[in-house]
Design an enzyme around this catalytic site. Structure first.
Site, PDB file in Angstrom:
ATOM      1  N   ASP A 113       4.940   4.211  -3.937  1.00  0.00           N
ATOM      2  CA  ASP A 113       4.459   2.972  -3.328  1.00  0.00           C
ATOM      3  C   ASP A 113       3.900   1.972  -4.340  1.00  0.00           C
ATOM      4  O   ASP A 113       3.251   1.000  -3.943  1.00  0.00           O
ATOM      5  CB  ASP A 113       3.378   3.298  -2.289  1.00  0.00           C
ATOM      6  CG  ASP A 113       3.934   4.133  -1.147  1.00  0.00           C
ATOM      7  OD1 ASP A 113       5.055   3.850  -0.714  1.00  0.00           O
ATOM      8  OD2 ASP A 113       3.246   5.069  -0.711  1.00  0.00           O
ATOM      9  N   ASP A 139       0.689   4.126   4.019  1.00  0.00           N
ATOM     10  CA  ASP A 139       1.759   5.113   3.943  1.00  0.00           C
ATOM     11  C   ASP A 139       1.339   6.271   4.854  1.00  0.00           C
ATOM     12  O   ASP A 139       0.160   6.409   5.172  1.00  0.00           O
ATOM     13  CB  ASP A 139       1.910   5.568   2.493  1.00  0.00           C
ATOM     14  CG  ASP A 139       3.018   6.583   2.327  1.00  0.00           C
ATOM     15  OD1 ASP A 139       4.027   6.473   3.033  1.00  0.00           O
ATOM     16  OD2 ASP A 139       2.866   7.485   1.481  1.00  0.00           O
ATOM     17  N   ASP A 176       0.188   6.635  -1.875  1.00  0.00           N
ATOM     18  CA  ASP A 176      -0.046   7.705  -2.842  1.00  0.00           C
ATOM     19  C   ASP A 176       0.084   7.223  -4.281  1.00  0.00           C
ATOM     20  O   ASP A 176      -0.179   7.963  -5.213  1.00  0.00           O
ATOM     21  CB  ASP A 176       0.884   8.895  -2.592  1.00  0.00           C
ATOM     22  CG  ASP A 176       2.357   8.528  -2.730  1.00  0.00           C
ATOM     23  OD1 ASP A 176       2.658   7.435  -3.265  1.00  0.00           O
ATOM     24  OD2 ASP A 176       3.213   9.325  -2.314  1.00  0.00           O
TER      25      ASP A 176
END
Length: 648
Positions: free
Chosen positions: A544, A351, A540
């Protein structure tokens, strides 16, 4: 006497009271065993000196005297081993390392090899004590993490602070933390500022400064002033409690290699018994000059060599050491099976926000057709219900007292809610598209992160916020490439223009922006179609979570304060340093390498000495080395990982 079939990690999982009782009994037995060992050693060496140096006739010529002398020496050292043998026999476990040693040494006495019978048991016991010391060291390295659990809390009740157990403190109570004390519960800092040592949680020794309104986590050590905190979670739900539970449970998740070795040992040991028996009896029918005592001796050597201790203790110890090494580097691995998977990672998917960038956004520009204060009041009130870094930036920029209700999070798009009796939308342009609200075209040309706002279904303005790349993000990608990661990919919900810009700056191979959570899942599923790719996803741990669960290894970055990260990820990096991703992979690879080395070492040497023993070339002394010596070498190799430097 330690049972090398039992991985030490089970002891870590006991509760405090049971552990205290267990340790007290264990220490008492351990002291007795040490005393018995010293007595046995004294009698053994005295017997050797009398028999081979002084050689008095009353000892050399009298077999019963020699038998009695060495039998007393044997009883002292063999008592704990036979105790374990009978204890396991009651559970119908007849084939184990204790019975192997017991039968082999008794057999040595039966054929008149009294000193060798005692020697085998002595060296076995000494080897076991070294093994136990190594296991305790590894266990204590991990258990040191558990010492961060706070014992007391000073809570404000009835106009005064009283001291109680942290588990008795409720949410929204005010607690006081004195200098040198650990923060007992997660909460919001009420004092102006505070300085904390977070090394027990993050592995970083540098003190961290927090200001009023910041989230403070249990387990942090208060360094300067007396501070006050408003609790946000109960003790059992606090981040440190969940992390400690994860550490305690880590060793119960076994790697395939470890599981195989344990199953192998259970099958292998009875096979060895019957092979030894066959080695003693079958030659009777084929060897012309068959001498029972010679072939019995060969069978006994075979038994001693074949003890699976080196494998059964050194392999779990290797994995346990890997978990401990990771913990000391601020990385929590949820089980040895994930160390195995980390060793095979060749593709790292990340991410962007909070992983490669700081995730600390600041308001850069405000455009609105409302009064600016009113506009900010509406937006800040709604964003106060979100944990997203952009929302926090807006709330930090402007405080709002407007009432908020009926808040709805629209995945990948933003928030909708009733603020001060008006319907407010705040998010990206897709959110306004969903509700058919028109907005200026220039919004789509803004490169930076933007929050577009509508009030009562009318476009009201936008706020631009900016993020910055983490200082070690470029180094993190370089380290990954250096250790053999072949592909790095960014998947982000942020604008594709921003995502590509970050990817170029840090050196990532591929980048995809403007992805909803399901879009990230689809991308990872596409990658997984290539069976040669072993994928780690780093995020995080909040938005996700589905991708963290889908990847071969899910890594939560800076997820100490995130419940979803702790629950979903397989590995939690406790700092915000992306460079720790490479460290985690290196630890996994070194652990795997050590485990494989130990298997080859143990099996190779044992196979050679077994063949030599069957041929009558190897004696009991070589057998002792092949068992105890190899076990000690394997253990010394396993504990190496605890001394390795993974910083570079």
């Amino acid at each position: 006497m330690s049972n090398c079939k039992c991985c030490s990690s089970e002891e870590v999982n006991e509760n405090h009271h049971d552990e205290h009782s267990h340790n007290h009994d264990h220490e008492h037995n351990h002291d007795n065993n040490k005393l018995f060992l010293i007595i046995s050693l004294f009698l053994f060496f005295a017997g050797i000196i009398i028999q081979y140096v002084i050689k008095p006739t009353w000892f050399v010529d009298q077999q019963m005297v020699r038998l009695a002398w060495f039998l007393v020496s044997y009883i002292f050292v063999a008592y704990p081993v036979w105790g374990e043998t009978f204890k396991l026999a009651k559970k119908f476990d007849f084939f184990n390392e204790f019975s192997l040693m017991g039968i082999a040494t008794l057999g040595a006495f039966l054929i008149g090899e009294y000193p060798e019978g005692v020697a085998v048991m002595l060296f076995y016991t000494i080897g076991e004590m070294f093994q136990e010391a190594a296991v305790n060291k590894a266990r204590n390295n991990v258990k040191a993490l558990l010492d961060v659990r706070p014992e007391i809390a000073h809570v404000f009740r009835d106009d005064k602070f009283i001291t109680i157990k942290p588990s008795e403190v409720e949410i929204d109570e005010i607690i006081q933390v004195k200098v040198g004390e650990k923060v007992s519960l997660d909460g919001i800092l009420l004092s102006e500022k505070g300085s904390f040592n977070t090394s027990a949680l993050t592995g970083e020794s540098k003190p961290s400064t927090y200001k009023r309104g910041d989230l403070v986590l249990s387990g942090m050590l208060n360094l300067e002033n007396v501070i006050e905190i408003k609790t946000t979670k109960k003790f059992e739900d606090s981040s440190i409690s969940k992390i400690l539970k994860m550490v305690q449970e880590a060793s119960s998740r076994k790697a395939p290699t470890e599981l195989f070795i344990r199953k192998f040992a259970k099958i292998y040991t009875p096979i060895i018994f019957f092979l030894a028996l066959a080695l003693v009896t079958i030659p009777y029918f084929f060897v012309d000059d068959y001498v029972f005592s010679d072939w019995l001796y060969r069978g006994l050597v075979f038994l001693v060599v074949s003890c699976p201790c080196a494998l059964v203790i050194s392999i779990p110890l290797g994995y346990f050491g890997g978990i401990g090494a990771a913990s000391r580097n601020g990385i929590l691995v949820k089980g040895s099976n994930f160390l195995d998977l980390l060793a095979r990672i060749n593709t790292v998917v990340m991410d962007k926000t909070g992983t490669l960038t700081e995730g600390v956004f600041q308001v850069q520009k405000i455009e609105t057709n409302y009064n600016q204060d009113d506009f900010l009041n509406y937006v800040a009130a709604l964003e106060s219900k979100s944990t997203h870094p952009i929302a926090k930036a807006i709330v930090n920029y402007h405080h709002s007292d407007f009432p908020v209700s009926d808040v709805e999070e629209i995945s990948g798009k933003g928030l909708k809610g009733i603020v001060n009796s008006k319907i407010v939308l705040a998010g990206n342009s897709k959110l306004l598209d969903q509700y058919s609200i028109s907005y200026p075209d220039k919004i789509n040309n803004v490169v930076e992160s933007i929050v577009v706002v509508a009030i009562d279904n009318q476009f009201a303005g936008y706020i631009i916020v900016a993020d910055r790349i983490k200082s070690d993000a470029q180094e993190a990608i370089r380290k990954m490439m250096n250790i053999g990661v072949t592909e790095t990919i960014i998947l982000s919900g942020d604008k594709d223009v921003i995502t590509q810009k970050v990817a170029k700056e840090v050196g990532v191979n591929l980048a995809y922006g403007e992805l909803l959570p399901e879009g990230k899942v689809n991308k990872v599923e596409e990658l997984k179609k290539d069976i040669h790719k072993k994928i780690a996803f780093v995020g995080d741990g909040v938005n996700d979570a589905p991708v963290l669960a889908l990847a071969d290894v899910g890594i939560a970055m800076g997820g100490l304060g995130s419940d979803a990260a702790i629950e979903t990820a397989d590995v939690v990096i406790q700092t915000d340093q992306p460079s720790k991703i490479a460290t985690a992979i290196k630890i996994g690879r070194e652990t795997k390498k050590i485990v494989i080395q130990n298997i080859i070492l143990a099996m190779g040497i044992k196979a050679i000495v077994l063949l030599l023993g069957a041929e009558g070339i190897a004696n009991m002394w070589e057998a002792v080395f092949a068992d105890v010596g190899v076990a000690l070498l394997a253990i010394l190799n396993a504990v190496r990982i605890q001394r390795m430097n993974f910083k570079n």
